[in-house]
Design an enzyme around this catalytic site. Structure first.
Site, short mmCIF file in Angstrom:
data_model
loop_
_atom_site.label_atom_id
_atom_site.label_comp_id
_atom_site.label_asym_id
_atom_site.label_seq_id
_atom_site.Cartn_x
_atom_site.Cartn_y
_atom_site.Cartn_z
N CYS A 75 0.85 -1.19 0.00
CA CYS A 75 0.00 0.00 0.00
C CYS A 75 0.90 1.24 0.00
O CYS A 75 1.68 1.42 -0.92
CB CYS A 75 -0.97 -0.05 1.17
SG CYS A 75 -2.28 1.20 1.09
N ASP A 123 -8.45 -3.71 -7.68
CA ASP A 123 -8.00 -2.69 -6.73
C ASP A 123 -8.86 -1.44 -6.90
O ASP A 123 -8.98 -0.91 -7.99
CB ASP A 123 -6.53 -2.36 -7.00
CG ASP A 123 -5.88 -1.58 -5.88
OD1 ASP A 123 -6.48 -0.60 -5.40
OD2 ASP A 123 -4.75 -1.93 -5.50
N HIS A 155 -7.40 -4.43 -3.62
CA HIS A 155 -6.30 -3.76 -2.93
C HIS A 155 -6.07 -4.49 -1.61
O HIS A 155 -7.01 -4.95 -0.97
CB HIS A 155 -6.67 -2.29 -2.67
CG HIS A 155 -5.54 -1.48 -2.16
ND1 HIS A 155 -4.56 -0.99 -3.00
CD2 HIS A 155 -5.22 -1.07 -0.91
CE1 HIS A 155 -3.69 -0.31 -2.27
NE2 HIS A 155 -4.06 -0.34 -1.01
#
Length: 188
Positions: A75, A123, A155
C-alpha cells in the site's frame, strides 16, 4: 533504539546478513485530509524508522560481505518501495505491492533497480490506468520492470488479517515470486 537493536542481533548471531524493514501504518483518508500529527505518525513509522534501521544496519551488512539492499512495501509502503530506488542508487531490487504510481512518471527516469510490482485487478485504490502507465514508463525509460496482476484480487490482497480482502492464492504466489526476485538480484 535502532543501534541497540542491531547491536543485540549482532551479539546474538555474530553477524548481520539481512535487514527487513517491515513496519508501516496508514490512515484511511487522503493525505490532504490528514492532521499534522497524523502526517508525522505515518512518516515517522513508515519512513524515519526504516531510514534509522537501515543506517544502523548498513555497516554490519557490509562487514558481513553483503550490503545489497532490497526494498518491499505494501500500500503506502509499496509507493515508497517504488520511489526509493529513484532517489537511492544503493537499492538493488524493489518489490512494491499495490503502491501508487508517480504521475507524471518523471521520478522513474532515475530508477536504479529492477522492479517487481504486484497489483490486484479489482483494486479500488490503484487504477488499471496507473499500472498501464507504469508499464509504459519502464519501457520508455529503459528500466527493468515486471508487473504481476492477480485477476479478481482487491487492494491489500496480501493482508491476511482482513478476510474481506485477503486472497491466499495470490498472496502465496506473490511471496514466492518476491523471494525469487530478491534472490536473483541480491545474491552474488
Amino acid at each position: 533504539e535502532c543501534a541497540r537493536l542491531v547491536a543485540e542481533a549482532v551479539a546474538a548471531f555474530g553477524r548481520l546478513d539481512i535487514l527487513v524493514n517491515n513496519a508501516g501504518v496508514a490512515i484511511r483518508k487522503f493525505p490532504h485530509e490528514y492532521e499534522e500529527a497524523e502526517w508525522h505518525r505515518v512518516m515517522d513509522t513508515n519512513m524515519t524508522s526504516a531510514f534509522l534501521m537501515s543506517q544502523a544496519a548498513h555497516p554490519h551488512l557490509v562487514k558481513a560481505g553483503g550490503g545489497k539492499v532490497g526494498v518491499t512495501g505494501f500500500c503506502m509502503g509499496g509507493s515508497y518501495a517504488l520511489l526509493l530506488p529513484c532517489v537511492n542508487a544503493d537499492i538493488k531490487a524493489a518489490v512494491p505491492f499495490y503502491g501508487q504510481v508517480p504521475n507524471p512518471d518523471t521520478p522513474l527516469q532515475k530508477l536504479s533497480a529492477p522492479v517487481l510490482y504486484f497489483y490486484g485487478e479489482d483494486d479500488g485504490w490503484i487504477t488499471k490506468a496507473d499500472v498501464q502507465r507504469l508499464a509504459v514508463a519502464f519501457k520508455k525509460h529503459g528500466k527493468v520492470g515486471e508487473i504481476k496482476t492477480y485477476p479478481g484480487a482487491p487492494h491489500a490482497f496480501f493482508r491476511d488479517t482482513d478476510p474481506s480482502v485477503y486472497r491466499p492464492e495470490a498472496a502465496k504466489d506473490a511471496w514466492v515470486m518476491a523471494k525469487a526476485f530478491f534472490k536473483q538480484y541480491l545474491t552474488a
